[in-house]
Write a protein that holds these residues in place. Structure first.
Motif, PDB file in Angstrom:
ATOM      1  N   TRP A  31      -9.495   3.474  -0.475  1.00 41.45           N
ATOM      2  CA  TRP A  31      -8.162   4.339  -0.501  1.00 41.45           C
ATOM      3  C   TRP A  31      -7.138   3.313  -0.021  1.00 41.45           C
ATOM      4  O   TRP A  31      -7.301   2.470   0.159  1.00 41.45           O
ATOM      5  CB  TRP A  31      -8.514   5.731   0.434  1.00 41.45           C
ATOM      6  CG  TRP A  31      -8.913   5.572   1.839  1.00 41.45           C
ATOM      7  CD1 TRP A  31      -9.956   4.980   2.336  1.00 41.45           C
ATOM      8  CD2 TRP A  31      -8.190   5.691   3.146  1.00 41.45           C
ATOM      9  NE1 TRP A  31     -10.172   5.009   3.800  1.00 41.45           N
ATOM     10  CE2 TRP A  31      -8.893   5.419   4.182  1.00 41.45           C
ATOM     11  CE3 TRP A  31      -6.814   6.364   3.193  1.00 41.45           C
ATOM     12  CZ2 TRP A  31      -8.461   5.585   5.698  1.00 41.45           C
ATOM     13  CZ3 TRP A  31      -6.162   6.428   4.670  1.00 41.45           C
ATOM     14  CH2 TRP A  31      -7.151   6.027   5.681  1.00 41.45           C
ATOM     15  N   GLN A  32      -5.804   4.239   0.150  1.00 35.01           N
ATOM     16  CA  GLN A  32      -4.615   3.482   0.527  1.00 35.01           C
ATOM     17  C   GLN A  32      -3.808   4.131   1.396  1.00 35.01           C
ATOM     18  O   GLN A  32      -4.100   5.532   1.741  1.00 35.01           O
ATOM     19  CB  GLN A  32      -3.753   3.391  -0.636  1.00 35.01           C
ATOM     20  CG  GLN A  32      -4.325   2.825  -1.816  1.00 35.01           C
ATOM     21  CD  GLN A  32      -3.420   2.870  -2.924  1.00 35.01           C
ATOM     22  OE1 GLN A  32      -2.797   3.728  -3.268  1.00 35.01           O
ATOM     23  NE2 GLN A  32      -3.154   1.657  -3.564  1.00 35.01           N
ATOM     24  N   THR A  33      -2.912   3.723   2.171  1.00 36.54           N
ATOM     25  CA  THR A  33      -2.034   4.198   3.082  1.00 36.54           C
ATOM     26  C   THR A  33      -1.350   5.507   2.293  1.00 36.54           C
ATOM     27  O   THR A  33      -1.342   6.892   2.764  1.00 36.54           O
ATOM     28  CB  THR A  33      -0.937   3.423   3.429  1.00 36.54           C
ATOM     29  OG1 THR A  33      -1.312   2.102   3.802  1.00 36.54           O
ATOM     30  CG2 THR A  33       0.145   4.015   4.505  1.00 36.54           C
ATOM     31  N   GLU A  34      -1.094   5.140   0.924  1.00 42.85           N
ATOM     32  CA  GLU A  34      -0.548   6.518   0.107  1.00 42.85           C
ATOM     33  C   GLU A  34      -1.474   7.683   0.032  1.00 42.85           C
ATOM     34  O   GLU A  34      -0.947   8.770   0.015  1.00 42.85           O
ATOM     35  CB  GLU A  34      -0.064   5.761  -1.220  1.00 42.85           C
ATOM     36  CG  GLU A  34       1.097   4.805  -1.120  1.00 42.85           C
ATOM     37  CD  GLU A  34       0.674   3.369  -0.992  1.00 42.85           C
ATOM     38  OE1 GLU A  34      -0.414   3.059  -0.431  1.00 42.85           O
ATOM     39  OE2 GLU A  34       1.641   2.462  -1.017  1.00 42.85           O
ATOM     40  N   THR A  35      -2.651   7.269  -0.042  1.00 41.93           N
ATOM     41  CA  THR A  35      -3.552   8.528  -0.550  1.00 41.93           C
ATOM     42  C   THR A  35      -3.848   9.269   0.607  1.00 41.93           C
ATOM     43  O   THR A  35      -4.616  10.419   0.673  1.00 41.93           O
ATOM     44  CB  THR A  35      -4.697   8.023  -1.125  1.00 41.93           C
ATOM     45  OG1 THR A  35      -5.609   7.265  -0.315  1.00 41.93           O
ATOM     46  CG2 THR A  35      -4.456   7.016  -2.511  1.00 41.93           C
ATOM     47  N   GLY A  56      -9.171  -6.239  -8.385  1.00 41.78           N
ATOM     48  CA  GLY A  56      -8.232  -6.926  -7.689  1.00 41.78           C
ATOM     49  C   GLY A  56      -6.824  -6.135  -7.702  1.00 41.78           C
ATOM     50  O   GLY A  56      -6.769  -5.111  -8.374  1.00 41.78           O
ATOM     51  N   ARG A  57      -5.794  -6.640  -7.017  1.00 38.63           N
ATOM     52  CA  ARG A  57      -4.707  -5.997  -7.053  1.00 38.63           C
ATOM     53  C   ARG A  57      -3.845  -6.409  -8.302  1.00 38.63           C
ATOM     54  O   ARG A  57      -4.050  -7.355  -8.954  1.00 38.63           O
ATOM     55  CB  ARG A  57      -3.819  -6.172  -5.812  1.00 38.63           C
ATOM     56  CG  ARG A  57      -4.228  -5.753  -4.604  1.00 38.63           C
ATOM     57  CD  ARG A  57      -3.428  -6.367  -3.591  1.00 38.63           C
ATOM     58  NE  ARG A  57      -4.224  -5.976  -2.293  1.00 38.63           N
ATOM     59  CZ  ARG A  57      -3.755  -5.076  -1.500  1.00 38.63           C
ATOM     60  NH1 ARG A  57      -2.566  -4.422  -1.689  1.00 38.63           N
ATOM     61  NH2 ARG A  57      -4.400  -4.755  -0.263  1.00 38.63           N
ATOM     62  N   ALA A  58      -3.175  -5.366  -8.963  1.00 37.68           N
ATOM     63  CA  ALA A  58      -2.552  -5.689 -10.155  1.00 37.68           C
ATOM     64  C   ALA A  58      -1.657  -7.148 -10.185  1.00 37.68           C
ATOM     65  O   ALA A  58      -1.663  -7.885 -11.122  1.00 37.68           O
ATOM     66  CB  ALA A  58      -1.618  -4.498 -10.548  1.00 37.68           C
ATOM     67  N   PRO A  70       6.408  -4.063   3.836  1.00 37.87           N
ATOM     68  CA  PRO A  70       5.782  -2.925   4.382  1.00 37.87           C
ATOM     69  C   PRO A  70       6.540  -1.578   3.801  1.00 37.87           C
ATOM     70  O   PRO A  70       7.594  -1.643   3.867  1.00 37.87           O
ATOM     71  CB  PRO A  70       5.244  -2.852   5.675  1.00 37.87           C
ATOM     72  CG  PRO A  70       5.363  -4.429   6.048  1.00 37.87           C
ATOM     73  CD  PRO A  70       6.623  -4.865   5.221  1.00 37.87           C
ATOM     74  N   LYS A  71       5.808  -0.670   3.328  1.00 37.35           N
ATOM     75  CA  LYS A  71       6.566   0.511   2.706  1.00 37.35           C
ATOM     76  C   LYS A  71       6.203   1.674   3.687  1.00 37.35           C
ATOM     77  O   LYS A  71       5.040   1.768   4.329  1.00 37.35           O
ATOM     78  CB  LYS A  71       6.216   1.071   1.486  1.00 37.35           C
ATOM     79  CG  LYS A  71       6.465  -0.216   0.388  1.00 37.35           C
ATOM     80  CD  LYS A  71       5.219   0.042  -0.768  1.00 37.35           C
ATOM     81  CE  LYS A  71       4.325  -0.760  -0.529  1.00 37.35           C
ATOM     82  NZ  LYS A  71       3.295  -0.965  -1.602  1.00 37.35           N
ATOM     83  N   GLY A  72       7.366   2.625   4.056  1.00 37.61           N
ATOM     84  CA  GLY A  72       6.727   3.743   4.895  1.00 37.61           C
ATOM     85  C   GLY A  72       6.277   4.859   4.227  1.00 37.61           C
ATOM     86  O   GLY A  72       7.300   5.553   3.428  1.00 37.61           O
TER      87      GLY A  72
HETATM   88 MG    MG Z   1      -0.595  -1.011  -1.138  1.00 36.16          MG
END
Ligand code: MG
Ligand code: ATP
Length: 591
Positions: free
Chosen positions: A365-369, A473-475, A229-231
């Motif tokens: 959407w995503q955590t990043e967005t 799908g995811r890349a 996981p990324k913060g």
């Molecule tokens: Mg992700």
């Protein structure tokens, strides 16, 4: 093109009924102007927008309605929420916790969690909510990575999940224990204090310090679907996007009873499970318990939920439970249902239109967005199986992919796919308020997420001629078989259209001839049992609809691995299939 129409009565009430008009007229400056801002022009603070601005004027309105484990229903007004969050902010001050320092929560969904979260933001500290079912190592890993200064948790979780790692957490100065002060360690022991004692000693009334909209507010860890996981760091200005997107995609307003089933340990549970409903002055339902089909229907009916935000896994489980449970109850208050986190199969959209009385709106959407980016717009008809179209204020595109599956970067920069129906990496034009401002301690990775003014999402999509987006799908998950590119979602959706299949996951398995072959894992609905005949029937069923990209191999697996936020872990299925290391398992659902 199949369209599911919104029921007329629902459409008439929608706050933003016209997509084209909303896109034409929306500006982020206009959205910002809807925020009240800190008094005296001292900036923008999420907690002020969520709590204090309503506490004067609408102080008696119910902010939180908490459904406790013991069956009690407790209501907290905006005025009361202000008083409690003021006290918590004062308590942090009294402990000497400085602005910008990180306050973690490892708490079940009880009132304390919401008070700590919003009080932390008031004090100008950064909130990092952890999912309370994390084991000791994932908790310690995130606390270390995020240099957590304060942790609010329960005595029980402290004993089991934190104490064993306490010696390895030198930055953690204060542990605030909720619940009965008699149950935890004594005040002062290992930096522990009873939250109740701190709140009792704290003063009422807190003036939020000047807050730059760019001040960090939230630290969120991603779901760990593709790896460690990324913060992701978000700032106070994100509230502008939480608020505006909740209008456009969730049709949310002050008179709504809103239920977001995501835990605040994930970004959905914070952006839309805390911030957006409160900035709108709505009543937010807080359900302390976990999924149970019968009880969830009870909650929808008895609490007269008007807007419901949930996830495909939950909807699939409800569908599996049968329609009768829904028909037995009065769901007439339910006006809008939306889903996020995983692709929403067309099958589920059709089911919901019929059984819930209103079709589920998929959104992406995503955590990043930080906020919803693409959705089946609130007031308009739905294309089942499509994620929808970019929200007002959001510019999206599809970028040509290179051999590594990600957006191709040539000397001249990235190239947009212009032909409808051709897949590529989904990218978003930088410039909306809730875009993350960094991956904690991973600057290089952060920089690599951008090219030519686009944020690259890592997801593969197609855009049709009318501008609707379809998830492939995811890349990392997209499969190349005998020269065809296969999105796992497409294959999974077809399998799910078979009455025997409750859930499906598809991976690419290396094959000397085809490059990769499509392998499917399916879970069966009640009343169906694995057999050779069913196996052959499912493969034939998929073959009739998909042709040569249908799965060549299929196994029935009663336990598909999921993340705790409800996503199918295809990478884990693949690692197991190939006998490779399983990678980071901190977010895997274990029960
Ligand atoms: Mg992700
Ligand atoms: P990690 O980045 O750690 O691998 P994650 O991407 O699952 O985990 P999140 O930010 O919680 O972490 O999830 C965002 C991702 O979830 C999206 O990139 C997309 O792959 C998937 N997703 C979210 N909503 C949808 C949707 N409506 N349809 C299809 N996929 C979706």
């Amino acid at each position: 093109m199949e369209l599911i129409e919104k029921p007329e009565a629902v459409r008439r009430r929608a706050r933003m009924p016209d997509y084209a008009r909303a896109r034409r007229t929306f500006t982020w400056a206009g959205a910002r102007a809807q925020m009240s801002g800190l008094p005296g022009g001292r900036g923008l603070n999420i907690a002020h927008e969520a709590v204090d601005r309503h506490a004067t004027g609408r102080g008696d309105a119910v902010a939180l309605r908490v459904l406790s484990r013991d069956g009690a229903v407790d209501e907290v007004t905006y005025a009361e929420l202000r008083r409690r969050t003021d006290r918590f902010a004062n308590a942090l001050r009294a402990l000497g916790v400085a602005r910008g320092e990180r306050v973690f929560t490892l708490l079940p969904r009880t009132l304390d969690l919401y008070v700590v979260a919003l009080g932390t933001l008031k004090a100008g500290c950064v909130l990092s909510p952890l999912f309370s079912a994390f084991g000791p190592e994932p908790v310690a890993q995130r606390l270390r990575l995020g240099e957590g200064r304060v942790l609010a948790t329960t005595p029980r979780l402290y004993e089991r999940r934190v104490r064993p790692q306490r010696a390895d957490l030198p930055d953690l100065r204060h542990v605030l224990l909720t619940g009965d002060p008699a149950e935890g360690p004594d005040d002062g022991e290992e930096g522990c204090s009873a939250l109740q004692h701190l709140l009792d000693a704290a003063e009422d009334g807190f003036t939020i310090p000047p807050t730059d909209p760019e001040d960090p507010a939230l630290l969120h860890f991603t779901s760990g679907t593709t790896g460690r996981p990324k913060g992701a760091v978000h700032v106070h200005e994100a509230a502008v996007a939480h608020h505006a997107t909740a209008t456009a995609a969730l049709d949310l307003g002050p008179d709504d009873v809103f239920w977001c089933t995501a835990d605040p340990g994930w970004v959905t549970g914070t952006s839309y499970g805390i911030v957006a409903p409160l900035t709108h002055g709505a009543t937010l339902l807080v359900d302390e318990r976990d999924f149970d089909a019968e009880r969830w229907y009870d909650v929808l009916a008895e609490q007269r939920v008007t807007v419901w935000y949930t996830a495909p896994t939950a909807l699939r489980m409800l569908a599996r439970h049968g329609a009768e449970a829904a028909h037995r109850r009065d769901l007439s208050a339910l006006r809008h249902v939306a889903s996020v986190g995983e692709p929403l199969n067309a099958e589920v959209v059709r089911w919901s239109a019929e059984v819930l009385g209103t079709p589920v709106h998929d959104n992406w959407w995503q955590t990043e967005t930080g906020a919803i980016m693409i959705s089946n717009f609130a007031g308009e008809d739905i294309r089942p199986g499509s994620m929808g179209r970019p929200l007002p204020g959001i510019e999206a595109t599809v970028l040509e992919r290179g051999p590594d599956g990600r957006a191709l970067r040539t000397g001249g920069g990235v190239r947009e796919v212009t032909t409808p129906g051709v897949d590529g990496e989904l990218a978003l034009r930088v410039g909306w308020p809730s875009l993350f401002r960094g991956y904690l301690h991973e600057d290089e990775r952060y920089r690599a997420s951008f090219a030519d003014g686009w944020y690259l999402t890592g997801d593969v999509v197609r855009r049709d001629a009318d501008g609707w987006y379809w998830f492939a799908g995811r890349a990392d998950d997209v499969i190349k078989t005998a020269g065809h590119l296969v999105g796992p979602f497409e294959v999974e959706s077809v399998l799910m259209a078979h009455p025997a299949v409750a859930e499906a996951a598809v991976i690419g398995k290396p094959d000397p001839v085809a490059g990769e072959l499509v392998k499917a894992f399916v879970t069966l609905r009640p009343g169906w049992w694995p057999s050779d005949a069913l196996h052959d029937e499912l493969i034939a069923f998929a073959r009739r609809r998909l042709g040569s990209v249908a799965p060549k191999e299929l196994v029935v697996d009663p336990h598909l691995p999921h993340t705790r936020s409800g996503k199918i872990l295809r990478r884990l299925l693949k690692a197991r299939e190939l006998g490779l290391p399983e990678g980071d398992l901190s977010t895997v659902e274990t029960s």
